[in-house]
Design an enzyme around this catalytic site. Structure first.
Site, short mmCIF file in Angstrom:
data_model
loop_
_atom_site.label_atom_id
_atom_site.label_comp_id
_atom_site.label_asym_id
_atom_site.label_seq_id
_atom_site.Cartn_x
_atom_site.Cartn_y
_atom_site.Cartn_z
N LYS A 1 44.66 -59.09 -135.40
CA LYS A 1 44.84 -60.54 -135.27
C LYS A 1 44.78 -61.20 -136.65
O LYS A 1 45.64 -62.00 -137.02
CB LYS A 1 43.73 -61.11 -134.38
CG LYS A 1 43.78 -62.61 -134.19
CD LYS A 1 42.47 -63.17 -133.63
CE LYS A 1 42.06 -62.49 -132.34
NZ LYS A 1 40.91 -63.17 -131.69
N LYS B 1 33.19 -58.31 -135.66
CA LYS B 1 32.68 -59.08 -134.54
C LYS B 1 31.19 -58.80 -134.41
O LYS B 1 30.72 -57.75 -134.84
CB LYS B 1 33.37 -58.65 -133.23
CG LYS B 1 33.29 -59.70 -132.14
CD LYS B 1 34.35 -60.77 -132.36
CE LYS B 1 34.28 -61.88 -131.35
NZ LYS B 1 35.51 -62.70 -131.42
N GLY C 1 32.05 -68.67 -134.30
CA GLY C 1 31.68 -68.70 -132.89
C GLY C 1 32.56 -67.81 -132.02
O GLY C 1 33.58 -67.30 -132.44
N ASP C 2 32.12 -67.63 -130.79
CA ASP C 2 32.88 -66.99 -129.71
C ASP C 2 32.14 -67.43 -128.44
O ASP C 2 31.48 -68.48 -128.46
CB ASP C 2 32.89 -65.46 -129.89
CG ASP C 2 33.92 -64.76 -128.99
OD1 ASP C 2 35.12 -64.77 -129.34
OD2 ASP C 2 33.54 -64.24 -127.92
N THR D 1 41.76 -72.96 -131.59
CA THR D 1 42.19 -71.84 -130.76
C THR D 1 43.03 -72.32 -129.58
O THR D 1 44.11 -71.78 -129.31
CB THR D 1 40.97 -71.03 -130.28
OG1 THR D 1 40.12 -70.76 -131.40
CG2 THR D 1 41.41 -69.72 -129.65
N SER E 1 39.63 -70.93 -139.33
CA SER E 1 38.41 -70.52 -140.03
C SER E 1 38.72 -70.14 -141.47
O SER E 1 37.96 -70.46 -142.39
CB SER E 1 37.78 -69.32 -139.33
OG SER E 1 37.00 -69.70 -138.21
P1 NDP Z 1 32.86 -70.53 -124.46
O1 NDP Z 1 31.50 -69.95 -124.42
O2 NDP Z 1 33.05 -71.87 -125.10
O3 NDP Z 1 33.49 -70.62 -122.99
C1 NDP Z 1 33.62 -69.48 -122.23
C2 NDP Z 1 34.16 -69.87 -120.87
O4 NDP Z 1 34.54 -68.69 -120.17
C3 NDP Z 1 33.11 -70.56 -120.00
O5 NDP Z 1 33.76 -71.45 -119.12
C4 NDP Z 1 32.49 -69.39 -119.25
O6 NDP Z 1 31.89 -69.74 -118.02
C5 NDP Z 1 33.70 -68.51 -119.02
N1 NDP Z 1 33.26 -67.11 -118.95
C6 NDP Z 1 32.66 -66.39 -119.92
N2 NDP Z 1 32.36 -65.16 -119.50
C7 NDP Z 1 32.78 -65.11 -118.22
C8 NDP Z 1 32.77 -64.10 -117.25
N3 NDP Z 1 32.24 -62.88 -117.50
N4 NDP Z 1 33.32 -64.38 -116.03
C9 NDP Z 1 33.83 -65.61 -115.77
N5 NDP Z 1 33.87 -66.62 -116.67
C10 NDP Z 1 33.36 -66.36 -117.87
O7 NDP Z 1 33.78 -69.43 -125.18
P2 NDP Z 1 35.19 -69.61 -125.91
O8 NDP Z 1 36.00 -70.65 -125.23
O9 NDP Z 1 34.93 -69.73 -127.36
O10 NDP Z 1 35.84 -68.18 -125.68
C11 NDP Z 1 36.68 -67.87 -124.55
C12 NDP Z 1 37.52 -66.66 -124.86
O11 NDP Z 1 38.35 -66.93 -126.00
C13 NDP Z 1 36.77 -65.37 -125.22
O12 NDP Z 1 37.52 -64.25 -124.78
C14 NDP Z 1 36.77 -65.38 -126.75
O13 NDP Z 1 36.61 -64.08 -127.29
C15 NDP Z 1 38.16 -65.94 -127.00
N6 NDP Z 1 38.39 -66.54 -128.32
C16 NDP Z 1 37.62 -67.56 -128.78
C17 NDP Z 1 37.89 -68.14 -130.00
C18 NDP Z 1 37.14 -69.32 -130.52
O14 NDP Z 1 37.52 -69.85 -131.57
N7 NDP Z 1 36.10 -69.79 -129.86
C19 NDP Z 1 39.00 -67.64 -130.85
C20 NDP Z 1 39.81 -66.61 -130.24
C21 NDP Z 1 39.48 -66.09 -129.02
P3 NDP Z 1 30.29 -69.63 -117.82
O15 NDP Z 1 29.72 -70.78 -118.60
O16 NDP Z 1 30.08 -69.75 -116.35
O17 NDP Z 1 29.87 -68.30 -118.37
O1 2IT Z 2 38.10 -64.04 -131.41
C1 2IT Z 2 38.21 -64.80 -132.39
O2 2IT Z 2 39.21 -64.78 -133.11
C2 2IT Z 2 37.11 -65.75 -132.66
N1 2IT Z 2 36.15 -65.79 -131.91
C3 2IT Z 2 37.17 -66.63 -133.88
C4 2IT Z 2 36.73 -65.87 -135.11
C5 2IT Z 2 36.58 -66.70 -136.36
O3 2IT Z 2 36.10 -66.12 -137.33
O4 2IT Z 2 36.92 -67.89 -136.39
#
Ligand code: NDP
Ligand code: 2IT
Length: 452
Positions: free
Chosen positions: A121, A133, A172-173, A217, A384
């Site tokens: 990525k 990670k 974050g993630d 994102t 980032s």
């Molecule tokens: P958040 O913690 O902000 O939100 C996660 C969301 O997904 C919540 O609504 C949560 O619900 C739900 N969720 C998490 N785990 C589960 C599960 N096992 N089953 C059902 N629902 C679930 O995380 P992000 O939005 O940051 O991340 C979401 C996805 O995007 C992940 O796969 C992450 O790796 C990816 N990502 C994030 C980036 C970023 O910049 N933040 C960048 C690129 C990818 P609940 O509160 O009920 O757990």
């Molecule tokens: O999965 C991802 O790309 C992230 N959670 C963001 C990573 C970052 O360093 O901004």
């Protein structure tokens, strides 16, 4: 979730067998490695020098794997112990870069799959960032701010010795947002006695954070959808958009889809999903999730006309564009079949690896436009990297300027994946395109730098 992995081409089978032997039971990691190895045959054929230099054998083994104890005391005075991780997977292109996940399901396999995906990525963004990670099996749900702060401080009390603006830059993630980055940064500053802005990204915009990193994102995912549709002369206008999750990625995917003329109709969390035919109200969703940290059912309770469906995923709704933005393997074969039956036109992975291999096959067979996570959600890490650039130069770019750059980066990410797929005879297959383009860039850097 168990998935069935198809047989690999002969050229990569021995490498995969070795990964299985070394990492038995790491199902998510094996799934991610399998998908990449399954895609890159044409690149390996075009570059026999990669085999001579052992690129594949090296790229599947993390450069460094750190696991550590994270002890902390909860509000009742009870001592808790979690496990922390940082997998520094590949630094050929730049300092290790990738998020931290706090979720009870976190284990070595999940952090390794995420770190492995991050290599390709980050390469696709065209920027100078390696892949990593980290995280912990800590569950922030229901924890007080004070507990989250103490946990973050204990986590950083070990992590600080492994990171740095030129070494490894976490962000974050899942479960790690602005609040957690604040506590982590504060502890790093205190321990090291350095105000080293570039050591973490996703900081508050008042103290070194980049404009648009919060939105990046989700916004980037929708920009990628625009690009996929544009190839076929189509647009988001009037399309029903189905989003899962209600966290950082989901909220801003919904926001941008709406701004660009789509109708986002769903959001979810681990308790179920909401459907809102009038279009998801982003301000209400943000209030509930970013401020009150409420459950998604509360959205339906406060929004006339919206409905909460308990314990289910949104994929049986009628959806034109699906943007899964919750977690890995959240779309299985049956979910994919339901989406196809509902007439889905495009699936763009906001989350990392949300579709099982069987689901991806269903989309392929049905001719659905399919954007894999490592391309679709690359806008987050790319922004980032923009934050790192601003920190290094003590600069602050405007929101409009930053969003404009993100738009350009997503256009380039799409073009890189599209062009590579066409070049290798698989036009329209963004999985093959993203894996080939990302892999080639990392492999060339590793080749030039010698056997390390
Ligand atoms: P958040 O913690 O902000 O939100 C996660 C969301 O997904 C919540 O609504 C949560 O619900 C739900 N969720 C998490 N785990 C589960 C599960 N096992 N089953 C059902 N629902 C679930 O995380 P992000 O939005 O940051 O991340 C979401 C996805 O995007 C992940 O796969 C992450 O790796 C990816 N990502 C994030 C980036 C970023 O910049 N933040 C960048 C690129 C990818 P609940 O509160 O009920 O757990
Ligand atoms: O999965 C991802 O790309 C992230 N959670 C963001 C990573 C970052 O360093 O901004």
């Amino acid at each position: 979730m168990t998935t069935t992995l198809a047989a690999l081409p002969v050229s990569v089978r021995s490498v995969y067998d070795e990964v299985v032997a070394r990492n038995p039971h790491e199902t998510e990691f094996l799934q991610a490695v399998h998908e990449v190895l399954d895609s890159i045959g044409p690149v390996l054929d075009a570059h026999p020098e990669y085999a001579d230099a052992g690129i594949l054998e090296r790229i599947v083994e993390p450069e460094r794997q750190i696991m550590f104890r994270v002890p902390w005391v909860d509000d009742d005075g009870i001592l808790r112990v979690n496990r922390g991780y940082r997998i520094q997977f590949n630094s050929a292109l730049g300092p290790y870069k990738g998020g931290l996940r706090f979720h009870p399901s976190v284990n070595l396999s999940i952090i390794k799959f995420l770190g492995f995906e991050q290599i390709f990525k980050n390469a696709l963004t065209g920027q100078g960032i390696g892949g990593a990670k980290g995280g912990a099996d800590f569950d922030p749900h229901g924890r007080s701010d004070a507990e989250v702060m103490r946990f973050c401080q204990s986590f950083m009390a070990e992590l600080y010795r492994h990171i740095g603006e030129h070494t490894d830059v976490p962000a974050g993630d899942i479960g790690v947002g602005g609040r957690e980055i604040g506590y982590l940064f504060g502890m790093y500053r205190k321990i090291t006695n350095r105000h080293e802005s570039g050591v973490l990204t996703g900081k508050g915009t008042g103290w070194g954070g980049a404009q648009v990193r919060t939105e990046a994102t989700g916004y980037g995912a929708v920009f990628f959808v625009q690009e996929m549709l544009a190839v076929h002369g189509e647009s988001l206008d009037g399309k029903r958009v189905g989003v899962s999750g209600s966290g950082n990625v989901a909220i801003y995917a919904i926001d941008k889809a709406r701004q660009l003329g789509g109708l986002p109709v769903t959001a979810s969390d681990s308790s179920g999903y909401v459907i809102d035919e009038a279009g998801i109200d982003v301000d209400l969703l943000r209030q509930l999730k970013e401020v009150e940290r409420a459950r998604i059912a509360e959205y339906a309770a406060r929004r006339p006309g919206a409905r909460f469906v308990e314990g289910a995923k949104p994929w049986t709704e009628q959806i034109d564009i699906a943007i899964p933005s919750a977690t890995q393997n959240e779309i299985d074969e049956a979910d994919a079949e339901a989406l196809v039956a509902g007439g889905v036109r495009a699936v763009a992975e906001g989350a990392n690896m949300p579709s099982t291999p069987e689901a991806v096959e269903v989309f392929r067979a049905a001719g659905v436009l399919f954007g894999p996570g490592k391309a679709v959600n690359a806008g987050g890490v790319a922004t980032s990297a923009l934050e790192m650039t601003q920190n290094a130069g003590r600069e602050h770019w405007s929101f409009a300027d930053s969003e404009h750059r993100l738009r350009g980066i997503m256009r380039d990410v799409h073009a890189a994946a599209f062009t590579a797929a066409r070049h290798y005879g698989r036009e329209g297959d963004y999985v093959v395109g993203a894996n080939c383009a990302g892999f080639e860039r990392v492999a060339n850097a590793m080749l030039a730098q010698g056997v390390l």
